[in-house]
Design a protein around this motif. Structure first.
Motif, PDB file in Angstrom:
ATOM      1  N   VAL A  82       0.853  -1.185   0.000  1.00 11.30           N
ATOM      2  CA  VAL A  82       0.000   0.000   0.000  1.00 11.30           C
ATOM      3  C   VAL A  82       0.889   1.235   0.000  1.00 11.30           C
ATOM      4  CG1 VAL A  82      -1.762   1.278   1.272  1.00 11.30           C
ATOM      5  CG2 VAL A  82      -1.830  -1.221   1.215  1.00 11.30           C
ATOM      6  N   ASP A  83       0.584   2.178  -0.894  1.00  8.39           N
ATOM      7  CA  ASP A  83       1.373   3.404  -0.992  1.00  8.39           C
ATOM      8  C   ASP A  83       0.617   4.571  -0.374  1.00  8.39           C
ATOM      9  OD1 ASP A  83       3.488   2.188  -2.395  1.00  8.39           O
ATOM     10  OD2 ASP A  83       2.425   2.429  -4.300  1.00  8.39           O
ATOM     11  N   GLY A  84       1.283   5.314   0.477  1.00  7.43           N
ATOM     12  CA  GLY A  84       0.721   6.553   0.976  1.00  7.43           C
ATOM     13  C   GLY A  84      -0.209   6.400   2.156  1.00  7.43           C
ATOM     14  N   PRO A  85      -0.799   7.522   2.570  1.00  9.91           N
ATOM     15  CA  PRO A  85      -1.648   7.532   3.763  1.00  9.91           C
ATOM     16  C   PRO A  85      -2.944   6.744   3.573  1.00  9.91           C
ATOM     17  CG  PRO A  85      -0.938   9.761   3.165  1.00  9.91           C
ATOM     18  CD  PRO A  85      -0.614   8.877   2.015  1.00  9.91           C
ATOM     19  N   VAL A  86      -3.484   6.272   4.695  1.00 10.56           N
ATOM     20  CA  VAL A  86      -4.762   5.564   4.725  1.00 10.56           C
ATOM     21  C   VAL A  86      -5.661   6.273   5.733  1.00 10.56           C
ATOM     22  CG1 VAL A  86      -5.861   3.444   5.557  1.00 10.56           C
ATOM     23  CG2 VAL A  86      -3.953   3.305   3.958  1.00 10.56           C
ATOM     24  N   ASP A  87      -6.917   6.494   5.337  1.00 12.62           N
ATOM     25  CA  ASP A  87      -7.853   7.189   6.222  1.00 12.62           C
ATOM     26  C   ASP A  87      -8.531   6.260   7.220  1.00 12.62           C
ATOM     27  OD1 ASP A  87      -8.118  10.141   5.171  1.00 12.62           O
ATOM     28  OD2 ASP A  87      -7.991   8.862   3.408  1.00 12.62           O
ATOM     29  N   SER A  88      -8.690   4.997   6.844  1.00 14.18           N
ATOM     30  CA  SER A  88      -9.263   4.052   7.805  1.00 14.18           C
ATOM     31  C   SER A  88      -8.868   2.635   7.469  1.00 14.18           C
ATOM     32  CB  SER A  88     -10.795   4.161   7.860  1.00 14.18           C
ATOM     33  OG  SER A  88     -11.404   3.533   6.755  1.00 14.18           O
ATOM     34  N   VAL A  89      -8.772   1.830   8.507  1.00 13.36           N
ATOM     35  CA  VAL A  89      -8.693   0.376   8.389  1.00 13.36           C
ATOM     36  C   VAL A  89      -9.910  -0.154   9.135  1.00 13.36           C
ATOM     37  CG1 VAL A  89      -7.405  -1.714   8.945  1.00 13.36           C
ATOM     38  CG2 VAL A  89      -6.178   0.364   8.290  1.00 13.36           C
ATOM     39  N   VAL A  90     -10.765  -0.886   8.426  1.00 18.35           N
ATOM     40  CA  VAL A  90     -12.007  -1.370   9.027  1.00 18.35           C
ATOM     41  C   VAL A  90     -12.009  -2.890   9.005  1.00 18.35           C
ATOM     42  CG1 VAL A  90     -14.511  -1.237   9.033  1.00 18.35           C
ATOM     43  CG2 VAL A  90     -13.178   0.694   8.150  1.00 18.35           C
ATOM     44  N   HIS A  91     -12.004  -3.471  10.184  1.00 19.52           N
ATOM     45  CA  HIS A  91     -11.983  -4.925  10.343  1.00 19.52           C
ATOM     46  C   HIS A  91     -13.421  -5.427  10.451  1.00 19.52           C
ATOM     47  CE1 HIS A  91      -7.615  -4.934  11.130  1.00 19.52           C
ATOM     48  NE2 HIS A  91      -7.831  -3.856  11.863  1.00 19.52           N
ATOM     49  N   VAL A  92     -13.920  -6.029   9.391  1.00 23.79           N
ATOM     50  CA  VAL A  92     -15.297  -6.515   9.364  1.00 23.79           C
ATOM     51  C   VAL A  92     -15.363  -8.041   9.361  1.00 23.79           C
ATOM     52  CG1 VAL A  92     -17.523  -6.395   8.179  1.00 23.79           C
ATOM     53  CG2 VAL A  92     -15.958  -4.439   8.070  1.00 23.79           C
ATOM     54  N   ALA A  93     -14.431  -8.684   8.676  1.00 21.59           N
ATOM     55  CA  ALA A  93     -14.496 -10.136   8.489  1.00 21.59           C
ATOM     56  C   ALA A  93     -14.481 -10.871   9.822  1.00 21.59           C
ATOM     57  CB  ALA A  93     -13.328 -10.610   7.632  1.00 21.59           C
ATOM     58  N   GLY A  94     -15.212 -11.970   9.880  1.00 16.35           N
ATOM     59  CA  GLY A  94     -15.224 -12.801  11.081  1.00 16.35           C
ATOM     60  C   GLY A  94     -15.858 -14.140  10.792  1.00 16.35           C
ATOM     61  N   VAL A  95     -15.642 -15.074  11.702  1.00 19.12           N
ATOM     62  CA  VAL A  95     -16.244 -16.404  11.587  1.00 19.12           C
ATOM     63  C   VAL A  95     -16.850 -16.775  12.927  1.00 19.12           C
ATOM     64  CG1 VAL A  95     -14.682 -17.215   9.769  1.00 19.12           C
ATOM     65  CG2 VAL A  95     -14.064 -17.547  12.171  1.00 19.12           C
ATOM     66  N   VAL A  96     -17.854 -17.661  12.881  1.00 22.94           N
ATOM     67  CA  VAL A  96     -18.505 -18.115  14.103  1.00 22.94           C
ATOM     68  C   VAL A  96     -18.899 -19.573  13.966  1.00 22.94           C
ATOM     69  CG1 VAL A  96     -20.789 -17.326  13.321  1.00 22.94           C
ATOM     70  CG2 VAL A  96     -20.356 -17.645  15.766  1.00 22.94           C
ATOM     71  N   ASP A  97     -18.725 -20.324  15.028  1.00 21.27           N
ATOM     72  CA  ASP A  97     -19.213 -21.700  15.145  1.00 21.27           C
ATOM     73  C   ASP A  97     -19.670 -21.880  16.582  1.00 21.27           C
ATOM     74  OD1 ASP A  97     -19.117 -23.563  12.810  1.00 21.27           O
ATOM     75  OD2 ASP A  97     -17.064 -22.775  12.676  1.00 21.27           O
ATOM     76  N   LEU A  98     -20.940 -22.176  16.742  1.00 18.53           N
ATOM     77  CA  LEU A  98     -21.496 -22.324  18.081  1.00 18.53           C
ATOM     78  C   LEU A  98     -21.316 -23.752  18.587  1.00 18.53           C
ATOM     79  CD1 LEU A  98     -24.879 -20.380  17.779  1.00 18.53           C
ATOM     80  CD2 LEU A  98     -22.579 -19.507  18.237  1.00 18.53           C
ATOM     81  N   ALA A  99     -20.984 -23.865  19.863  1.00 19.81           N
ATOM     82  CA  ALA A  99     -20.877 -25.173  20.509  1.00 19.81           C
ATOM     83  C   ALA A  99     -20.680 -24.956  21.998  1.00 19.81           C
ATOM     84  CB  ALA A  99     -19.699 -25.975  19.955  1.00 19.81           C
ATOM     85  N   PRO A 100     -21.255 -25.828  22.826  1.00 20.23           N
ATOM     86  CA  PRO A 100     -20.939 -25.765  24.249  1.00 20.23           C
ATOM     87  C   PRO A 100     -19.486 -26.173  24.467  1.00 20.23           C
ATOM     88  CG  PRO A 100     -22.203 -27.730  23.764  1.00 20.23           C
ATOM     89  CD  PRO A 100     -22.178 -26.930  22.500  1.00 20.23           C
ATOM     90  N   VAL A 101     -18.919 -25.728  25.548  1.00 19.60           N
ATOM     91  CA  VAL A 101     -17.507 -26.005  25.807  1.00 19.60           C
ATOM     92  C   VAL A 101     -17.228 -27.513  25.810  1.00 19.60           C
ATOM     93  CG1 VAL A 101     -15.659 -25.802  27.513  1.00 19.60           C
ATOM     94  CG2 VAL A 101     -17.156 -23.840  27.050  1.00 19.60           C
ATOM     95  N   GLU A 102     -18.156 -28.299  26.309  1.00 17.08           N
ATOM     96  CA  GLU A 102     -17.914 -29.740  26.399  1.00 17.08           C
ATOM     97  C   GLU A 102     -17.781 -30.402  25.030  1.00 17.08           C
ATOM     98  OE1 GLU A 102     -21.036 -31.941  28.208  1.00 17.08           O
ATOM     99  OE2 GLU A 102     -22.605 -31.154  26.895  1.00 17.08           O
ATOM    100  N   ARG A 103     -18.280 -29.738  23.963  1.00 20.76           N
ATOM    101  CA  ARG A 103     -18.187 -30.314  22.630  1.00 20.76           C
ATOM    102  C   ARG A 103     -17.399 -29.433  21.662  1.00 20.76           C
ATOM    103  NH1 ARG A 103     -23.767 -31.336  23.368  1.00 20.76           N
ATOM    104  NH2 ARG A 103     -24.330 -29.885  21.700  1.00 20.76           N
TER     105      ARG A 103
END
Length: 233
Positions: A69-90
């Motif tokens: 990336v060249d030069g100044p940046v006005d924002s870095v926006v972290h949107v990506a994510g993942v989710v997997d639901l499970a109780p701790v025991e599993r």
């Protein structure tokens, strides 16, 4: 003056809505894509964008992207994510590690890579977190832990970067009508009705408000919920 923004998660949901908002007003986009094929898809939607190929599930691939990336940046926006639901025991180790890696470690590495550019632009780092980053419920341990960690990352970064003029904000949306939310409903065994939840555009507009604040003002944290209470949410 044209503004430049680095985004993750621009392929769908909140990230896609935000990328459209920014491109529509003529801002420059630098988009992260996990593969060359994904980069080609994003290039068709955002032909003027700069595409950086790096897999958030393998944070080592982020090493050195700041040099692309060249030069100044006005924002870095972290949107990506993942989710997997499970109780701790599993909860499987692979699921735990993936959520911590994508939701916490990768944003930390990408932020480090982009900091010189954000400092040069006296810009803003925005972490799109979750209501799960504030309160953890049953079956959400891995995701909530990753998002609680992301909150701590933002708080530490804010304290470190104030002297450089860098603003750091965390956005905490409650459930939002995205493909991820549809997946969560499937894991919960519930019918999915997008009309019950926040729209991606509402969250994107909130992020824009944070990014567009006048110099000298900042919103460290903002929580979003639907206006009307949602039974069974």
């Amino acid at each position: 003056m044209t503004r430049r923004h680095v985004l993750t998660g621009a392929g769908s949901g909140i990230g896609l809505a935000l990328a459209h908002r920014l491109a529509g007003r003529g801002d420059e986009l630098v988009l992260l894509a996990r593969s060359e094929a994904r980069a080609a898809e994003l290039a068709r939607t955002f032909p003027q964008a700069q595409l950086l190929v790096a897999d958030l599930a393998d944070p080592g691939t982020l090493n050195g992207v700041g040099r692309l990336v060249d030069g100044p940046v006005d924002s870095v926006v972290h949107v990506a994510g993942v989710v997997d639901l499970a109780p701790v025991e599993r909860l499987r180790l692979a699921e735990w590690e993936e959520q911590l890696t994508v939701n916490l470690t990768a944003p930390a590495v990408l932020t480090r890579e982009m900091l010189p550019h954000v400092r040069a632009g006296r810009g803003t780092v925005v972490f799109v977190n979750s209501s799960a980053g504030l309160v953890a419920h049953a079956d959400w341990s891995a995701y909530a832990a990753s998002k609680s960690g992301l909150r701590s990352l933002a708080d530490a970064l804010r304290a470190e970067e104030a002297e450089h003029g860098v603003r750091v904000s965390t956005v905490y949306p409650s459930r939002t009508a995205t493909p991820m939310q549809e997946k969560v409903h499937g894991q919960e065994g519930r019918d999915y009705d997008a009309s019950r939840w926040l729209s991606p555009e509402a969250v994107a507009d909130t992020i824009l408000h944070v990014v567009d604040l006048p110099a000298g003002a900042t919103i460290p944290d903002v929580t979003l919920r639907p206006v009307a209470p949602r039974p069974g949410s």
